[in-house]
Write an enzyme that holds these catalytic residues in place. Structure first.
Site, PDB file in Angstrom:
ATOM      1  N   TYR A  91       0.862  -1.184   0.000  1.00 34.94           N
ATOM      2  CA  TYR A  91       0.000   0.000   0.000  1.00 34.94           C
ATOM      3  C   TYR A  91       0.894   1.228   0.000  1.00 34.94           C
ATOM      4  O   TYR A  91       1.904   1.269   0.712  1.00 34.94           O
ATOM      5  CB  TYR A  91      -0.898   0.006   1.237  1.00 34.94           C
ATOM      6  N   ASP A 145       9.277   2.709  -1.079  1.00 39.24           N
ATOM      7  CA  ASP A 145       8.323   3.446  -0.257  1.00 39.24           C
ATOM      8  C   ASP A 145       8.664   3.147   1.205  1.00 39.24           C
ATOM      9  O   ASP A 145       8.289   2.101   1.732  1.00 39.24           O
ATOM     10  CB  ASP A 145       6.895   3.027  -0.597  1.00 39.24           C
ATOM     11  N   LYS A 190       5.491   9.805   8.207  1.00 42.43           N
ATOM     12  CA  LYS A 190       5.346   9.284   9.572  1.00 42.43           C
ATOM     13  C   LYS A 190       6.426   9.779  10.536  1.00 42.43           C
ATOM     14  O   LYS A 190       6.405  10.930  10.956  1.00 42.43           O
ATOM     15  CB  LYS A 190       5.277   7.753   9.507  1.00 42.43           C
TER      16      LYS A 190
HETATM   17  P1  KE4 Z   1      -0.320   8.810   4.456  1.00 41.52           P
HETATM   18  O1  KE4 Z   1      -0.884   9.475   3.238  1.00 41.52           O
HETATM   19  O2  KE4 Z   1      -1.360   8.055   5.247  1.00 41.52           O
HETATM   20  O3  KE4 Z   1       0.533   9.753   5.331  1.00 41.52           O
HETATM   21  O4  KE4 Z   1       0.768   7.704   3.976  1.00 41.52           O
HETATM   22  C1  KE4 Z   1       0.344   6.767   3.027  1.00 41.52           C
HETATM   23  C2  KE4 Z   1       1.260   5.547   3.079  1.00 41.52           C
HETATM   24  C3  KE4 Z   1       2.263   5.427   2.133  1.00 41.52           C
HETATM   25  N1  KE4 Z   1       3.102   4.369   2.133  1.00 41.52           N
HETATM   26  C4  KE4 Z   1       2.987   3.394   3.073  1.00 41.52           C
HETATM   27  C5  KE4 Z   1       3.943   2.234   3.040  1.00 41.52           C
HETATM   28  C6  KE4 Z   1       1.981   3.473   4.066  1.00 41.52           C
HETATM   29  O5  KE4 Z   1       1.870   2.475   4.990  1.00 41.52           O
HETATM   30  C7  KE4 Z   1       1.116   4.571   4.083  1.00 41.52           C
HETATM   31  C8  KE4 Z   1       0.009   4.722   5.111  1.00 41.52           C
HETATM   32  N2  KE4 Z   1      -0.028   3.719   6.135  1.00 41.52           N
HETATM   33  C9  KE4 Z   1      -1.324   3.487   6.737  1.00 41.52           C
HETATM   34  C10 KE4 Z   1      -1.231   2.259   7.661  1.00 41.52           C
HETATM   35  N3  KE4 Z   1      -0.913   1.086   6.962  1.00 41.52           N
HETATM   36  C11 KE4 Z   1      -1.789   4.698   7.479  1.00 41.52           C
HETATM   37  C12 KE4 Z   1      -2.982   4.470   8.366  1.00 41.52           C
HETATM   38  C13 KE4 Z   1      -4.247   4.948   7.732  1.00 41.52           C
HETATM   39  O6  KE4 Z   1      -4.386   4.819   6.497  1.00 41.52           O
HETATM   40  O7  KE4 Z   1      -5.085   5.439   8.492  1.00 41.52           O
END
Ligand code: KE4
Length: 432
Positions: A143, A238, A266
Site C-alpha cells: 500500500y 516506499d 510518519k
Molecule cells: P499517508 O498518506 O497516510 O501519510 O501515507 C500513506 C502511506 C504510504 N506508504 C505506506 C507504506 C503506508 O503504509 C502509508 C500509510 N499507512 C497506513 C497504515 N498502513 C496509514 C494508516 C491509515 O491509512 O489510516
C-alpha cells in the site's frame, strides 16, 4: 467500550463518513466500536472514559519515541510561539533536509510534502517525467497511500493489469499500472523482459507492512535493484513506514540496497503531518522550480513540523537506539509466538526490527496470497480480547504492530501474559 466513546461515535457518524477520518480506525475489520482517545504518554493511551491501554499502533508508526516525548513537546511549544507557517523558506527546512540527506543512503536531494500519499504520487510523476515512460509496477498487497494509479487490485494470474481498487478511479487510469506478487523476482523479470522499455518505475515497500509484516526474501531487494538498473527503470522504495524505523537510514541501510527514489513520512514529522520524497540529484533536479516537473504544497516545510522532525531525528541518532528497539521487539515477538503455541493455535510471528505481525496461519506469509490465508476472524477475536484487557493492537490482521522506544520490558511482558490469557480462551476448530 465506554459510554462517552459510544456517544461520541454516534455523533461522529452523523457528520464524518463512518465517524472517522481514516477508514481503518472504524474497527470494521475487527468488529465493535472504537474507543475515542483523550491522551497519550510514552507507550500508554487513555480513552475518554479513562481506560488505559498499552499502545502498539503508535499513530500507525510516527511515534517511535512514544506519545508526548518531552523533547518533541518542548520544541513544538517553543516554535509555535514564533508562528506555525510562513509559506516561505525558513532555516528549519534546510536543517531537516540536511539530516535526511545525511541519514538515508539513496537521498542526495529531498522535497518535503504533507503526507505519505503526496510523497508517492509525486515520486510517480517524477519517475514518469525522468524516464519518459508511462507504465508503473507495484506489488500485490503493498500500500502506498490513496493515489489513483496505485489503488489497484491485482487480477488473477501472476502479472496482471491493475483493476480499480475502489469506485471513482477510471479504468484507463490504472491500465498503466501493472501488478506482480511481492517477493517474486521471476514475475518481475518476465514482465520486464516483455515490456521493460515502457516501464517508468517499480514502487515497493522494501519490507511489506500493509499485508501484515512480510519480510523480503533473501536477495529479493537486490534482484529488484539489478533488474530495474539494467532496464533504465527507476526503483522507488516506499519507506513511509520503514524509514528511520528499521535503521536511521531505513530498510535501504538495513539491506544495503539503494533505490533511485525514496518516499518518507510518519516518523520524519515527529508526530505531525509530513511526507517527503528524495533521491539521486539528477532525478530530483527535474522537480520544479529547478526542473519542469510540477509539485507544490501550501504547508510543505512549515517550521512547526520541521522542528518536530529535527528533534525526532536527533533523538534517533543517539547511540544504542536501534539496539534497544531490537531487544524489546524480539522479546515481544518471542513472547507472542510462545503464547500462541501454548494455546495450541496455529499462528506465526513475522518481524523486522520494531515492526511485527502475529498471523493466524501456520504457513509462512511471503506475499499477499499467503498472508491473506491468515484467519481474520481469529485475529478479530484476539484483538477484542486484548483491547478488553488494556492492550491496543492494530485493528486489522493486515497491518503492522509498532514497538516504540517508550515500551518498557514490564509493558512487553504484560502484553505477552495478556496474549497468553486471551489466546487460551480461543480454542477453535481446525485452521481455516
Ligand atoms: P499517508 O498518506 O497516510 O501519510 O501515507 C500513506 C502511506 C504510504 N506508504 C505506506 C507504506 C503506508 O503504509 C502509508 C500509510 N499507512 C497506513 C497504515 N498502513 C496509514 C494508516 C491509515 O491509512 O489510516
Amino acid at each position: 467500550m465506554g459510554a462517552i466513546s459510544r456517544s461520541l461515535f454516534e455523533k461522529a457518524r452523523q457528520i464524518i463518513p463512518g465517524g472517522v477520518n481514516s477508514p481503518v480506525r472504524a474497527f470494521k475489520a475487527v468488529g465493535g466500536d472504537p474507543p475515542f482517545f483523550a491522551r497519550g504518554l510514552g507507550a500508554l493511551l487513555w480513552d475518554v472514559d479513562g481506560n488505559e491501554y498499552v499502545d502498539y499502533v503508535c499513530s500507525w508508526g510516527p511515534l517511535i519515541l512514544g506519545h508526548a516525548h518531552p523533547e518533541i513537546v518542548r520544541v513544538v511549544q517553543e516554535t509555535v510561539k514564533d508562528g506555525t507557517s510562513f509559506g516561505a523558506p525558513n532555516p528549519h527546512e534546510v536543517e531537516l533536509a540536511r539530516l535526511v540527506v545525511d541519514s538515508v543512503p539513496g537521498i542526495e536531494k529531498v522535497r518535503m510534502v504533507n503526507s505519505g500519499t503526496e510523497a508517492t504520487l509525486s515520486a510517480l510523476r517524477l519517475a514518469r517525467a525522468f524516464t519518459g515512460r508511462d507504465l508503473i509496477v507495484k506489488m500485490d498487497g503493498c500500500y502506498h497511500g490513496h493515489v489513483d494509479a496505485l489503488l489497484v487490485k491485482a487480477g488473477s494470474g501472476v502479472v496482471t493489469l491493475g483493476l480499480p481498487g475502489t469506485p471513482g478511479i477510471p479504468a484507463r487510469v490504472v491500465e498503466q499500472t501493472l501488478v506482480v506478487p511481492y517477493n517474486d523476482i521471476d514475475a518481475l523479470a518476465a514482465l520486464v523482459k516483455g515490456r521493460g522499455r515502457e516501464i517508468a518505475c517499480v514502487i515497493v515497500e522494501p519490507v511489506a507492512a500493509n499485508m501484515g509484516v512480510v519480510p523480503p526474501r533473501p536477495g529479493y531487494l537486490e534482484g529488484l535493484r539489478e533488474i530495474t538498473a539494467k532496464h533504465g527503470i527507476l526503483l522507488i522504495f516506499d519507506e513511509v513506514i520503514t524509514g528511520f524505523r528499521l535503521a536511521l537510514g531505513g530498510a535501504q541501510e538495513l539491506y544495503r540496497v539503494a533505490p533511485d527514489l525514496t518516499t518518507l513520512g510518519k516518523i520524519l514529522g515527529g508526530g505531525l503531518p509530513i511526507g517527503a520524497y528524495g533521491g539521486r540529484e539528477e532525478i530530483m533536479d527535474r522537480v520544479a522550480p529547478e526542473g519542469d516537473v510540477y509539485q507544490a504544497g501550501t504547508l510543505a516545510g512549515n517550521p512547526l513540523v520541521m522542528r518536530a522532525g529535527i528533534a525526532m531525528l536527533r533523538q534517533l541518532r543517539a547511540p544504542g537506539v536501534y539496539d534497544a528497539l531490537e531487544k524489546t521487539s524480539e522479546r515481544l515477538a518471542a513472547g507472542l509466538a510462545s503464547a500462541a503455541e501454548g494455546a495450541g493455535i496455529p499462528a506465526r510471528v513475522e518481524r523486522v526490527g520494531s515492526l511485527l505481525t502475529l498471523f493466524f496461519t501456520s504457513r509462512p506469509p511471503v506475499d499477499w496470497d499467503s498472508a491473506s490465508l491468515s484467519d481474520p476472524r481469529r485475529y478479530a477475536a484476539y484483538f477484542r480480547r486484548m483491547l478488553d484487557r488494556g492492550i491496543y493492537l492494530p485493528p486489522s490482521q493486515y497491518e503492522a504492530l509498532f514497538v516504540s522506544l517508550a515500551h518498557t520490558v514490564d509493558q512487553i511482558d504484560r502484553t505477552v501474559s495478556t496474549a497468553a490469557e486471551a489466546l487460551k480462551g480461543m480454542r477453535w476448530g481446525p485452521e481455516v
